[in-house]
Design a protein around this motif. Structure first.
Motif, PDB file in Angstrom:
ATOM      1  N   UNK A  92       0.850  -1.186   0.000  1.00 33.37           N
ATOM      2  CA  UNK A  92       0.000   0.000   0.000  1.00 33.37           C
ATOM      3  C   UNK A  92       0.895   1.249   0.000  1.00 33.37           C
ATOM      4  N   UNK A  93       0.679   2.193  -0.904  1.00 29.28           N
ATOM      5  CA  UNK A  93       1.517   3.396  -0.889  1.00 29.28           C
ATOM      6  C   UNK A  93       1.215   4.256   0.340  1.00 29.28           C
ATOM      7  N   UNK A  94       2.208   4.953   0.832  1.00 32.06           N
ATOM      8  CA  UNK A  94       2.077   5.717   2.076  1.00 32.06           C
ATOM      9  C   UNK A  94       0.813   6.585   2.124  1.00 32.06           C
ATOM     10  N   UNK A  95       0.482   7.362   1.068  1.00 31.99           N
ATOM     11  CA  UNK A  95      -0.674   8.262   1.206  1.00 31.99           C
ATOM     12  C   UNK A  95      -2.011   7.538   1.341  1.00 31.99           C
ATOM     13  N   UNK A  96      -2.058   6.254   1.018  1.00 28.94           N
ATOM     14  CA  UNK A  96      -3.325   5.519   1.135  1.00 28.94           C
ATOM     15  C   UNK A  96      -3.398   4.676   2.410  1.00 28.94           C
ATOM     16  N   UNK A  97      -2.331   4.731   3.197  1.00 25.92           N
ATOM     17  CA  UNK A  97      -2.343   3.906   4.418  1.00 25.92           C
ATOM     18  C   UNK A  97      -3.296   4.446   5.470  1.00 25.92           C
ATOM     19  N   UNK A 138       0.987  -1.287   5.884  1.00 26.78           N
ATOM     20  CA  UNK A 138       1.730  -1.093   4.637  1.00 26.78           C
ATOM     21  C   UNK A 138       1.510  -2.253   3.672  1.00 26.78           C
ATOM     22  N   UNK A 146       2.216  -3.914  -6.303  1.00 30.15           N
ATOM     23  CA  UNK A 146       2.431  -2.570  -5.753  1.00 30.15           C
ATOM     24  C   UNK A 146       1.437  -1.597  -6.365  1.00 30.15           C
ATOM     25  N   UNK A 180       0.831   2.209  -7.130  1.00 35.52           N
ATOM     26  CA  UNK A 180       1.723   3.361  -7.275  1.00 35.52           C
ATOM     27  C   UNK A 180       0.940   4.560  -7.780  1.00 35.52           C
ATOM     28  N   UNK A 181       0.845   5.612  -6.978  1.00 38.01           N
ATOM     29  CA  UNK A 181       0.172   6.809  -7.472  1.00 38.01           C
ATOM     30  C   UNK A 181       1.016   7.487  -8.545  1.00 38.01           C
ATOM     31  N   UNK A 206       9.476   4.552  -1.745  1.00 35.69           N
ATOM     32  CA  UNK A 206       8.748   3.803  -0.700  1.00 35.69           C
ATOM     33  C   UNK A 206       9.675   2.798  -0.005  1.00 35.69           C
ATOM     34  N   UNK A 261      -4.262  12.069  -1.235  1.00 40.15           N
ATOM     35  CA  UNK A 261      -4.509  12.499   0.138  1.00 40.15           C
ATOM     36  C   UNK A 261      -3.266  12.280   0.996  1.00 40.15           C
TER      37      UNK A 261
END
Lengths: 92, 140
Positions: A6-11, A18, A82, A84-85, B70, B104
């Motif tokens: 999970x990418x950081x901004x969606x955690x 993660x 993964x 990835x935004x 990441x 976000x």
């Protein structure tokens, strides 16, 4: 089970997790399981037709699934997926 | 609104990247920790602007560079706090394009840069309505 990173901004939608694990035959199976368990993620991953949003990329290992079989790409028990935004912008 | 706190060397590294890339846009990631409501930025990772076409007006980051960022955050036990980029000869205000691509939670730092100096630096975060809100940026 396959693992999704999970990418950081969606955690914030996964209780700070993660990683997410789910069984399935395809990338889409696992992403559906993810968005079912973490509803808040859904609007950021999928559009109203259930397709991946254009500004989100999904990689299976080091391969962009757009160059494989997209959501129908088969996975194995030890696959790593993964999310990835797409990071882009600019003055106009 | 929470503060985004930049260590001195972090601010200097971002300024240098913006000046070096001028008249093109620079871009990169930054890492650090959340301390209560605040975020402390301890490390910066400049990344190649992979935009094909006019890099004076647009930037793009390769997905593999994102994956590396990441992984770096996990290895260093830090959080990937956000993305910075420059606006050459333009104000440090997010564009429609910046907004459309924003995620976000991330902090988005924008540096307004001229040929020899950074004129202004701002930081922004998406709110629940997917609008940018200005963060208080403090440089130590």
């Amino acid at each position: 089970m396959a693992q999704v990173i999970i990418p950081t901004p969606l955690r914030k939608f996964t209780n700070s997790q993660a990683r997410f694990e789910a069984a399935g035959n395809t990338v889409q199976d696992v992403l559906k399981a993810l968005s079912t368990q973490h509803q808040g993620l859904k609007t950021h991953l999928l559009d109203e037709n259930g397709e991946l949003r254009s500004f989100v990329r999904v990689y299976l290992g080091d391969e962009d699934i757009n160059f494989l079989q997209k959501g129908a790409t088969p996975i194995e028990a030890n696959s790593i997926i993964s999310i990835i935004p797409a990071i882009a912008g600019g003055i106009v | 609104m929470a503060n985004l706190i930049l260590l001195k060397e972090v601010g200097e590294a971002m300024n240098k990247a913006a000046i070096d890339a001028f008249p093109n846009e620079c871009c990169g990631f930054f890492f650090g920790h959340e301390v209560g409501e605040d975020r402390v930025v301890q490390e910066v990772m400049p990344v190649e602007n992979s935009k094909e076409g006019d890099q004076r007006r647009r930037f793009s980051i390769d997905p593999k560079a994102y994956m590396d960022a990441e992984k770096h955050a996990l290895a260093m036990d830090m959080s990937l706090l956000g993305v910075y980029h420059s606006h050459p000869s333009h104000p440090a205000i997010p564009s429609e394009h910046d907004l459309k691509q924003a995620m976000p939670w991330f902090s988005y730092i924008i540096l307004s840069v001229e040929k020899e100096a950074v004129k202004n630096t701002t930081s922004w975060q998406l709110d629940e309505a997917r609008k940018f809100k200005n963060e208080t940026l403090k440089q130590l």
